[in-house]
Write an enzyme that holds these catalytic residues in place. Structure first.
Site, PDB file in Angstrom:
ATOM      1  N   ASP A 177       0.646   5.278   1.219  1.00  0.00           N
ATOM      2  CA  ASP A 177      -0.207   6.087   2.097  1.00  0.00           C
ATOM      3  C   ASP A 177      -0.871   7.241   1.354  1.00  0.00           C
ATOM      4  O   ASP A 177      -0.493   7.566   0.227  1.00  0.00           O
ATOM      5  CB  ASP A 177       0.653   6.670   3.237  1.00  0.00           C
ATOM      6  CG  ASP A 177       0.940   5.636   4.319  1.00  0.00           C
ATOM      7  OD1 ASP A 177       0.184   4.655   4.409  1.00  0.00           O
ATOM      8  OD2 ASP A 177       1.921   5.828   5.053  1.00  0.00           O
ATOM      9  N   ARG A 207       0.857  -1.187   0.000  1.00  0.00           N
ATOM     10  CA  ARG A 207       0.000   0.000   0.000  1.00  0.00           C
ATOM     11  C   ARG A 207       0.893   1.236   0.000  1.00  0.00           C
ATOM     12  O   ARG A 207       1.986   1.229   0.575  1.00  0.00           O
ATOM     13  CB  ARG A 207      -0.927   0.004   1.208  1.00  0.00           C
ATOM     14  CG  ARG A 207      -0.255  -0.387   2.507  1.00  0.00           C
ATOM     15  CD  ARG A 207      -1.261  -0.427   3.639  1.00  0.00           C
ATOM     16  NE  ARG A 207      -1.658  -1.793   3.953  1.00  0.00           N
ATOM     17  CZ  ARG A 207      -2.394  -2.136   5.012  1.00  0.00           C
ATOM     18  NH1 ARG A 207      -2.806  -1.224   5.868  1.00  0.00           N
ATOM     19  NH2 ARG A 207      -2.720  -3.391   5.227  1.00  0.00           N
ATOM     20  N   TYR A 249      12.128   3.372  -3.306  1.00  0.00           N
ATOM     21  CA  TYR A 249      11.343   4.585  -3.084  1.00  0.00           C
ATOM     22  C   TYR A 249      12.260   5.786  -3.288  1.00  0.00           C
ATOM     23  O   TYR A 249      13.452   5.731  -2.956  1.00  0.00           O
ATOM     24  CB  TYR A 249      10.813   4.649  -1.648  1.00  0.00           C
ATOM     25  CG  TYR A 249       9.564   3.854  -1.391  1.00  0.00           C
ATOM     26  CD1 TYR A 249       8.314   4.413  -1.605  1.00  0.00           C
ATOM     27  CD2 TYR A 249       9.642   2.551  -0.905  1.00  0.00           C
ATOM     28  CE1 TYR A 249       7.154   3.683  -1.353  1.00  0.00           C
ATOM     29  CE2 TYR A 249       8.483   1.815  -0.640  1.00  0.00           C
ATOM     30  CZ  TYR A 249       7.241   2.392  -0.875  1.00  0.00           C
ATOM     31  OH  TYR A 249       6.103   1.676  -0.621  1.00  0.00           O
ATOM     32  N   ARG A 265       9.584   7.581   5.125  1.00  0.00           N
ATOM     33  CA  ARG A 265       9.365   8.975   5.518  1.00  0.00           C
ATOM     34  C   ARG A 265      10.074   9.319   6.828  1.00  0.00           C
ATOM     35  O   ARG A 265      10.546  10.439   7.018  1.00  0.00           O
ATOM     36  CB  ARG A 265       7.870   9.258   5.603  1.00  0.00           C
ATOM     37  CG  ARG A 265       7.222   9.285   4.212  1.00  0.00           C
ATOM     38  CD  ARG A 265       5.710   9.185   4.241  1.00  0.00           C
ATOM     39  NE  ARG A 265       5.140  10.279   5.007  1.00  0.00           N
ATOM     40  CZ  ARG A 265       3.840  10.344   5.342  1.00  0.00           C
ATOM     41  NH1 ARG A 265       3.009   9.371   4.980  1.00  0.00           N
ATOM     42  NH2 ARG A 265       3.393  11.361   6.043  1.00  0.00           N
TER      43      ARG A 265
END
Lengths: 245, 245
Positions: free
Chosen positions: A53, A51, A111, A198
């Site tokens: 966010d 997933r 990422y 993050r």
């Protein structure tokens, strides 16, 4: 029943993330499943590599699904492109091996986190970068990044306090590069915990601002406490870049 | 009273263009003048190098204004950056010669038109490009572009039927280049009539699609009739790139 591998890109700005959430309508999974179900005239359930966010983007998210159809993938892809909203794009669709599963078979991911490191305006890509106009010490960030690579218990870099799965992950590479006024962080690893990229980014930015020592990364890992790490960087700068199988 | 040269960039997507329009609130000029008036505590009237239409973007629009103040341009710029919405950016502000006027002193301009020439999705820059997935014959477009350069009566490439000014303009260069899946047209000239760049673009796209001969450009110019030229390309692909003084 044929099995498919779908690669998607999306601008996550106006969505509550990838994953369908009961009756909340604004998820990317819901948009994709609704379009596929209509095109294929049957209820389609998708599985994504992971997933993303609310507000997080994807350059190449991978999704698998099964459908009973004899139509060619190219024809389905064409219709899917026309059916999806402008902020979700279908890059490719191919038939996959019978047991292929986008999440279970994923070997790793990259990422990217994009920081606009200037006080000049960032008008055209403002939705895909976060602004940090203060000077960043990239050498310090690289030193800290090197200490975070490898196999570690990343509990300190996870937002989920009640996580049942193992908090151990292997980070293969954290690349810190400057591209003009942009500082770009790339994280490649075998998997990432909730908010891990993050929080890693927020912590590395604090190192870049010299609010935190590069040497302190080992202490943060050892603490196994979310409070030991830095802030969670905003979602809008994060993009799921690539999934490896 | 000091005179200023302000350089702005903007994402024109949600605006009705540059120029203030009575009481319609959504113009870029209005946002900029409101911010400057508040910061400088006096009513500020700006003059831009030219108006951009609704939905057209600017990489570097130039604006001049006068203000009675002893504050340093850097301090005004800093406040202006904080005051403007995220889709309007103040690039630079400097004191200008007393008689400098952004429109009257402009010697030339470059506009860029961006075409996404692929059937792959264009999610992240979708607001700054138009999509034309069919094959484009760039050589034909270049041949047509060459015939449009020079000093001509561009009545056929102007949307204003009751224009009082001279319809003669000098186009110095029309560059047609491919950058990956993007086809980018750059127009440099001493000035452009209303919608001229968009009608030139629409006509060149029709040449690229082989719906129109490159050789027909002279006939279109000679016709002095808007109906002789191609469609007006959509605003969202157009960007005011640079203004020359």
């Amino acid at each position: 029943m044929p099995n498919y591998k779908l690669t998607l890109c999306y601008d996550g700005s106006r969505y509550r993330g990838w994953q369908r959430q009961g009756n909340t309508p604004n998820t990317i999974q819901e948009k994709v499943e609704a379009a596929l179900s209509r095109i294929l005239s049957q209820p389609i359930k998708t599985a994504a590599s992971g997933r993303t966010d609310a507000g997080v983007h994807a350059r190449a998210q991978v999704v698998s699904f099964r459908a009973k159809t004899e139509r060619m993938p190219e024809a389905i892809l064409r219709e899917l492109r026309a059916a999806l909203p402008a902020d979700i794009g279908a890059i490719s669709l191919e038939e996959a091996a019978p047991r292929f599963h986008a999440r279970l078979n994923a070997k790793g991911k990259t990422y990217v986190y994009r920081i606009w490191n200037s006080d000049a305006p960032d008008v055209f890509e403002r939705k895909y970068r976060v602004s940090e106009p203060r000077a960043l010490d990239l050498d310090a960030m690289r030193a800290a990044a090197a200490m975070l690579c490898g196999e570690h218990d990343f509990t300190s870099f996870c937002s989920d306090k009640r996580m049942k799965k193992s908090p151990v992950r292997r980070v293969d590479l954290i690349d810190v590069e400057r591209l003009g006024d942009e500082v770009r962080l790339s994280f490649t690893g075998n998997g990432f915990l909730w908010n891990m990229v993050r929080i890693l980014t927020g912590t590395l930015i604090e190192v870049g601002l010299r609010e935190r020592d590069a040497d302190s990364m080992q202490d943060i890992l050892d603490a196994r406490d979310r409070a030991a790490a830095g802030k969670t960087a905003p979602a809008q700068g994060l993009i799921l870049w690539e999934v490896f199988y």
